[in-house]
Design a protein around this motif. Structure first.
Motif, PDB file in Angstrom:
ATOM      1  N   MET A   1       0.755  -1.100   0.099  1.00  0.00           N
ATOM      2  CA  MET A   1       0.053  -0.089   0.071  1.00  0.00           C
ATOM      3  C   MET A   1       0.758   1.374  -0.114  1.00  0.00           C
ATOM      4  O   MET A   1       1.675   1.321   0.709  1.00  0.00           O
ATOM      5  CB  MET A   1      -0.799  -0.244   1.317  1.00  0.00           C
ATOM      6  N   SER A   2       0.625   2.199  -0.903  1.00  0.00           N
ATOM      7  CA  SER A   2       1.581   3.360  -0.995  1.00  0.00           C
ATOM      8  C   SER A   2       1.006   4.462   0.036  1.00  0.00           C
ATOM      9  O   SER A   2       0.024   4.546   0.389  1.00  0.00           O
ATOM     10  CB  SER A   2       1.580   3.891  -2.385  1.00  0.00           C
ATOM     11  N   THR A   3       2.125   4.950   0.576  1.00  0.00           N
ATOM     12  CA  THR A   3       1.755   5.924   1.588  1.00  0.00           C
ATOM     13  C   THR A   3       1.920   7.532   0.856  1.00  0.00           C
ATOM     14  O   THR A   3       1.809   8.542   1.466  1.00  0.00           O
ATOM     15  CB  THR A   3       2.904   6.054   2.672  1.00  0.00           C
ATOM     16  N   ARG A   4       2.171   7.407  -0.312  1.00  0.00           N
ATOM     17  CA  ARG A   4       2.290   8.646  -1.066  1.00  0.00           C
ATOM     18  C   ARG A   4       0.783   9.134  -1.300  1.00  0.00           C
ATOM     19  O   ARG A   4      -0.150   8.340  -1.688  1.00  0.00           O
ATOM     20  CB  ARG A   4       3.035   8.596  -2.436  1.00  0.00           C
ATOM     21  N   SER A   5       0.588  10.586  -1.336  1.00  0.00           N
ATOM     22  CA  SER A   5      -0.836  11.180  -1.545  1.00  0.00           C
ATOM     23  C   SER A   5      -1.156  10.909  -3.070  1.00  0.00           C
ATOM     24  O   SER A   5      -0.063  10.950  -3.756  1.00  0.00           O
ATOM     25  CB  SER A   5      -0.803  12.465  -1.065  1.00  0.00           C
ATOM     26  N   PRO A   6      -2.316  10.672  -3.466  1.00  0.00           N
ATOM     27  CA  PRO A   6      -2.597  10.435  -4.554  1.00  0.00           C
ATOM     28  C   PRO A   6      -2.580  11.719  -5.688  1.00  0.00           C
ATOM     29  O   PRO A   6      -2.760  12.976  -4.947  1.00  0.00           O
ATOM     30  CB  PRO A   6      -4.131   9.826  -4.677  1.00  0.00           C
ATOM     31  N   VAL A   7      -2.362  11.620  -6.692  1.00  0.00           N
ATOM     32  CA  VAL A   7      -2.430  12.719  -7.618  1.00  0.00           C
ATOM     33  C   VAL A   7      -3.878  12.874  -7.967  1.00  0.00           C
ATOM     34  O   VAL A   7      -4.588  12.055  -8.282  1.00  0.00           O
ATOM     35  CB  VAL A   7      -1.826  12.394  -8.868  1.00  0.00           C
ATOM     36  N   LEU A   8      -4.503  14.210  -7.851  1.00  0.00           N
ATOM     37  CA  LEU A   8      -5.881  14.495  -7.679  1.00  0.00           C
ATOM     38  C   LEU A   8      -6.174  15.110  -9.278  1.00  0.00           C
ATOM     39  O   LEU A   8      -5.375  16.011  -9.816  1.00  0.00           O
ATOM     40  CB  LEU A   8      -6.339  15.267  -6.723  1.00  0.00           C
ATOM     41  N   ALA A   9      -6.987  14.655  -9.906  1.00  0.00           N
ATOM     42  CA  ALA A   9      -7.438  15.001 -11.197  1.00  0.00           C
ATOM     43  C   ALA A   9      -9.143  15.038 -11.413  1.00  0.00           C
ATOM     44  O   ALA A   9      -9.707  14.451 -10.441  1.00  0.00           O
ATOM     45  CB  ALA A   9      -6.626  14.188 -12.393  1.00  0.00           C
ATOM     46  N   ALA A  10      -9.624  15.553 -12.447  1.00  0.00           N
ATOM     47  CA  ALA A  10     -10.990  15.518 -12.648  1.00  0.00           C
ATOM     48  C   ALA A  10     -11.141  15.675 -14.192  1.00  0.00           C
ATOM     49  O   ALA A  10     -10.250  16.096 -15.091  1.00  0.00           O
ATOM     50  CB  ALA A  10     -11.608  16.786 -12.015  1.00  0.00           C
ATOM     51  N   GLY A  11     -12.361  15.182 -14.767  1.00  0.00           N
ATOM     52  CA  GLY A  11     -12.432  15.271 -16.192  1.00  0.00           C
ATOM     53  C   GLY A  11     -14.011  14.949 -16.436  1.00  0.00           C
ATOM     54  O   GLY A  11     -14.890  14.701 -15.406  1.00  0.00           O
ATOM     55  N   CYS A  12     -14.252  14.796 -17.607  1.00  0.00           N
ATOM     56  CA  CYS A  12     -15.800  14.633 -18.116  1.00  0.00           C
ATOM     57  C   CYS A  12     -15.859  13.663 -19.280  1.00  0.00           C
ATOM     58  O   CYS A  12     -15.071  13.538 -20.181  1.00  0.00           O
ATOM     59  CB  CYS A  12     -16.458  15.918 -18.871  1.00  0.00           C
ATOM     60  N   VAL A  13     -17.017  12.908 -19.365  1.00  0.00           N
ATOM     61  CA  VAL A  13     -17.322  12.400 -20.520  1.00  0.00           C
ATOM     62  C   VAL A  13     -18.221  13.207 -21.284  1.00  0.00           C
ATOM     63  O   VAL A  13     -19.390  13.534 -20.694  1.00  0.00           O
ATOM     64  CB  VAL A  13     -17.972  10.980 -20.251  1.00  0.00           C
ATOM     65  N   LEU A  14     -17.728  13.977 -22.142  1.00  0.00           N
ATOM     66  CA  LEU A  14     -18.442  14.991 -22.899  1.00  0.00           C
ATOM     67  C   LEU A  14     -19.398  14.712 -23.894  1.00  0.00           C
ATOM     68  O   LEU A  14     -18.687  14.009 -24.732  1.00  0.00           O
ATOM     69  CB  LEU A  14     -17.313  16.059 -23.275  1.00  0.00           C
ATOM     70  N   TRP A  15     -20.242  14.924 -24.127  1.00  0.00           N
ATOM     71  CA  TRP A  15     -21.392  14.540 -25.045  1.00  0.00           C
ATOM     72  C   TRP A  15     -22.155  15.887 -25.537  1.00  0.00           C
ATOM     73  O   TRP A  15     -22.084  16.892 -25.213  1.00  0.00           O
ATOM     74  CB  TRP A  15     -22.471  13.584 -24.515  1.00  0.00           C
ATOM     75  N   ARG A  16     -22.584  15.697 -26.642  1.00  0.00           N
ATOM     76  CA  ARG A  16     -23.512  16.445 -27.311  1.00  0.00           C
ATOM     77  C   ARG A  16     -24.629  15.951 -28.150  1.00  0.00           C
ATOM     78  O   ARG A  16     -24.282  14.569 -28.590  1.00  0.00           O
ATOM     79  CB  ARG A  16     -22.881  17.561 -28.279  1.00  0.00           C
ATOM     80  N   PRO A  17     -25.836  16.269 -28.492  1.00  0.00           N
ATOM     81  CA  PRO A  17     -26.789  15.957 -29.310  1.00  0.00           C
ATOM     82  C   PRO A  17     -25.940  15.448 -30.832  1.00  0.00           C
ATOM     83  O   PRO A  17     -25.244  16.740 -31.071  1.00  0.00           O
ATOM     84  CB  PRO A  17     -28.004  17.038 -29.619  1.00  0.00           C
ATOM     85  N   ALA A  18     -26.416  14.320 -31.385  1.00  0.00           N
ATOM     86  CA  ALA A  18     -25.662  14.242 -32.456  1.00  0.00           C
ATOM     87  C   ALA A  18     -26.038  15.317 -33.545  1.00  0.00           C
ATOM     88  O   ALA A  18     -27.192  15.432 -33.784  1.00  0.00           O
ATOM     89  CB  ALA A  18     -25.892  12.590 -33.121  1.00  0.00           C
ATOM     90  N   VAL A  19     -25.137  15.435 -34.563  1.00  0.00           N
ATOM     91  CA  VAL A  19     -25.507  16.346 -35.490  1.00  0.00           C
ATOM     92  C   VAL A  19     -26.521  15.747 -36.507  1.00  0.00           C
ATOM     93  O   VAL A  19     -27.209  16.698 -37.170  1.00  0.00           O
ATOM     94  CB  VAL A  19     -23.918  16.594 -36.505  1.00  0.00           C
TER      95      VAL A  19
END
Length: 137
Positions: A1-19
């Motif tokens: 088990m790592s004692t190093r703090s995690p790299v924190l990140a964020a993102g999205c599953v980006l969607w739009r109505p189809a053309v």
């Protein structure tokens, strides 16, 4: 088990109505450093919330403004021996213009099945499936 703090990140599953007017399209970004196709995401800046990071990363990597929708599962994995924790949302694209950069050199809008086939990492396919199911409700 790592004692190093995690790299924190964020993102999205980006969607739009189809053309085409039928269904939705999913945005995938190509990162030349890794030669992979993924959802837009990136590391949080000091003091930045996960929500603000997700919105910023989508804008930086795709040129799109977006509206966060349902929160998706947080993904945990290791990069170069250090734990990484990425918080994701399903997000609807609100418009913008893509400009290639050193970090992201291509953006594709694909129907969900084609996006799933193009994604490099299995964990990204799982997020895609959840986001698509949520977007249909």
């Amino acid at each position: 088990m790592s004692t190093r703090s995690p790299v924190l990140a964020a993102g999205c599953v980006l969607w739009r109505p189809a053309v085409s007017g039928h269904g939705i399209e999913i945005a995938l970004v190509h990162r030349p450093k890794y030669d992979d196709w993924s959802h837009p995401k990136g590391k949080r800046k000091r003091g930045e919330t996960a929500e603000a990071c997700a919105l910023r990363e989508v804008r930086e990597e795709t040129g799109q403004r977006c509206e966060l929708g349902a929160r998706l599962p947080t993904v945990h994995y290791t990069v170069d021996g250090r734990p990484k924790e990425v918080t994701y949302w399903a997000a609807r694209a609100l418009g913008g213009t893509f400009a290639p950069s050193k970090e992201v050199d291509a953006l594709l809008w694909l129907p969900p099945a084609a996006a799933g086939a193009r994604l490099t990492m299995p964990r990204d396919r799982e997020l895609l499936g959840l986001a698509v199911a949520i977007s249909r409700h």
